[in-house]
Scaffold this motif. Structure first.
Motif, PDB file in Angstrom:
ATOM      1  N   LEU A  21       0.835  -1.203   0.000  1.00  0.00           N
ATOM      2  CA  LEU A  21       0.000   0.000   0.000  1.00  0.00           C
ATOM      3  C   LEU A  21       0.869   1.253   0.000  1.00  0.00           C
ATOM      4  N   ASP A  22       1.965   1.220   0.768  1.00  0.00           N
ATOM      5  CA  ASP A  22       2.893   2.353   0.797  1.00  0.00           C
ATOM      6  C   ASP A  22       3.551   2.555  -0.570  1.00  0.00           C
ATOM      7  N   VAL A  23       3.908   1.447  -1.210  1.00  0.00           N
ATOM      8  CA  VAL A  23       4.546   1.533  -2.522  1.00  0.00           C
ATOM      9  C   VAL A  23       3.600   2.190  -3.529  1.00  0.00           C
ATOM     10  N   ALA A  24       2.344   1.745  -3.552  1.00  0.00           N
ATOM     11  CA  ALA A  24       1.368   2.325  -4.479  1.00  0.00           C
ATOM     12  C   ALA A  24       1.128   3.795  -4.159  1.00  0.00           C
ATOM     13  N   ARG A  25       1.040   4.133  -2.879  1.00  0.00           N
ATOM     14  CA  ARG A  25       0.800   5.523  -2.490  1.00  0.00           C
ATOM     15  C   ARG A  25       1.978   6.422  -2.909  1.00  0.00           C
ATOM     16  N   THR A  26       3.185   5.920  -2.762  1.00  0.00           N
ATOM     17  CA  THR A  26       4.367   6.682  -3.167  1.00  0.00           C
ATOM     18  C   THR A  26       4.352   6.946  -4.670  1.00  0.00           C
ATOM     19  N   LEU A  27       4.005   5.932  -5.442  1.00  0.00           N
ATOM     20  CA  LEU A  27       3.924   6.106  -6.894  1.00  0.00           C
ATOM     21  C   LEU A  27       2.836   7.108  -7.270  1.00  0.00           C
ATOM     22  N   SER A  28       1.708   7.037  -6.577  1.00  0.00           N
ATOM     23  CA  SER A  28       0.623   7.981  -6.852  1.00  0.00           C
ATOM     24  C   SER A  28       1.076   9.416  -6.612  1.00  0.00           C
ATOM     25  N   GLU A  29       1.789   9.623  -5.514  1.00  0.00           N
ATOM     26  CA  GLU A  29       2.241  10.970  -5.177  1.00  0.00           C
ATOM     27  C   GLU A  29       3.254  11.493  -6.201  1.00  0.00           C
ATOM     28  N   LEU A  30       4.125  10.611  -6.679  1.00  0.00           N
ATOM     29  CA  LEU A  30       5.159  11.037  -7.620  1.00  0.00           C
ATOM     30  C   LEU A  30       4.614  11.277  -9.024  1.00  0.00           C
ATOM     31  N   THR A  31       3.606  10.514  -9.411  1.00  0.00           N
ATOM     32  CA  THR A  31       3.081  10.598 -10.783  1.00  0.00           C
ATOM     33  C   THR A  31       1.818  11.449 -10.880  1.00  0.00           C
ATOM     34  N   HIS A  32       1.269  11.824  -9.722  1.00  0.00           N
ATOM     35  CA  HIS A  32       0.049  12.641  -9.684  1.00  0.00           C
ATOM     36  C   HIS A  32      -1.102  11.954 -10.417  1.00  0.00           C
ATOM     37  N   ARG A  33      -1.181  10.646 -10.208  1.00  0.00           N
ATOM     38  CA  ARG A  33      -2.291   9.885 -10.773  1.00  0.00           C
ATOM     39  C   ARG A  33      -2.648   8.770  -9.785  1.00  0.00           C
ATOM     40  N   PRO A  34      -3.892   8.331  -9.763  1.00  0.00           N
ATOM     41  CA  PRO A  34      -4.270   7.278  -8.810  1.00  0.00           C
ATOM     42  C   PRO A  34      -3.662   5.924  -9.195  1.00  0.00           C
TER      43      PRO A  34
END
Length: 306
Positions: free
Chosen positions: A213-226
């Motif tokens: 979940l942390d990995v997905a959240r980090t990617l979301s924050e960096l890419t500005h997409r869900p």
């Protein structure tokens, strides 16, 4: 002379650069001359070696004060476990015949287990084979490398879904940046204090454990997409891995590894290990990977437009 096997890899190139900054002579061992070009630019001597060829491995360690050895996983191989065992045998034979004063092996969390851990079982074999060598020996056991998630980034970016073999998605697991492993490896090779014990076992992971979940959240924050983490059902693992280009035997090594992970068997051996923690956070590693992906995509688009 400090000899670094796999010097073109994510860990080895960092170790080689750190040793050069410390003013040490470095022999960078690579598979071909192209891989050695950047290393030669920082003053490394370049050696070409095939880890399945005893003569080339023996030449690579001639005159070595210290050696950093690894057991790479051959991706495009019908039987990677057997090939890795052959690499280990060749390296161990060469090092027994001509032991350096200092020897550091890049190993893995869970390497204390002789079976049931997939790929990590091969690191147990590596440690077992190297243990009798007459060197000041260090096993540097690293947690799961953060950059391994790069394999599923295309799926995450295209579909907004991050497939995970870590079950459950909320489970915290240790992970580490390859850069931090490389820097610690160089530090340990440069540590000329007499060893209190040999082999010395040192573990490294990041400052904070993470979940899928942390990995997905980090990617979301960096890419500005869900981007949402998805727990891949156990019965679909082999199909997914083989669909990604892995052979049947390689896929089995991965599934066995994550079965062990999810059972809690892949962790630091706290009773004997000196624990170290890397400073690089997941977001820093992912930002670097995403920047490379962007550069590659731009270059491809430019080429296609010509």
């Amino acid at each position: 002379m400090f000899v670094i096997f796999g010097a073109a890899g994510n860990v080895g190139r960092v170790s080689a650069a750190a040793l050069r900054r410390a003013g040490r002579e470095v022999r960078a061992v690579v598979r071909d001359g192209k891989q050695g070009e950047v290393l030669a630019e920082i003053g490394c001597e370049i050696a070409i070696a095939d880890l399945l060829d005893p003569a080339s491995v023996a030449r690579a360690i001639e005159g070595a004060y210290a050696v950093q050895i690894l057991c790479p996983v051959p991706r495009a191989d019908a039987d990677p476990a057997n090939t890795m065992r052959r690499m280990i045998d060749v390296s161990a034979d060469a090092l027994r015949a001509n032991p350096p004063q200092r020897l550091l092996a890049l190993s893995d969390y869970g390497a204390e287990h002789a079976s049931g851990t997939g790929i990590t079982t091969l690191f147990h074999t590596l440690e077992t084979q190297l243990a009798p060598i007459d060197s000041q020996l260090t096993f540097l056991r690293a947690a799961e490398h953060m950059h391994n998630w790069a394999r599923v980034l295309p799926i995450a970016l295209a579909r907004g879904v991050l497939p995970s073999l870590h079950h459950p998605l909320s489970k915290l697991f240790p992970t580490v940046a390859a850069e931090d492993v490389g820097l610690l490896a160089a530090e340990l090779l440069l540590d000329d204090r007499p060893a209190r014990v040999s082999p010395r076992v040192v573990s490294i992971e990041g400052e904070a454990r993470v979940s899928a979940l942390d990995v997905a959240r980090t990617l979301s924050e960096l890419t500005h997409r869900p981007i949402a983490a998805h727990e891949v059902p156990r019965g679909e693992w082999a199909t997914m891995l083989q669909g990604a280009g892995l052979g049947e035997n390689h896929a089995r090594l991965i599934t066995d590894l994550y079965d062990a992970h999810n059972a809690g068997r892949i962790d630091v051996e706290t009773e004997i290990s000196e624990r170290r923690f890397g400073a690089t956070a997941l977001a820093g590693v992912f930002a670097s990977i995403l920047a490379r992906v962007a550069v590659t995509s731009t270059a491809s688009a430019t080429s296609a437009a010509r």
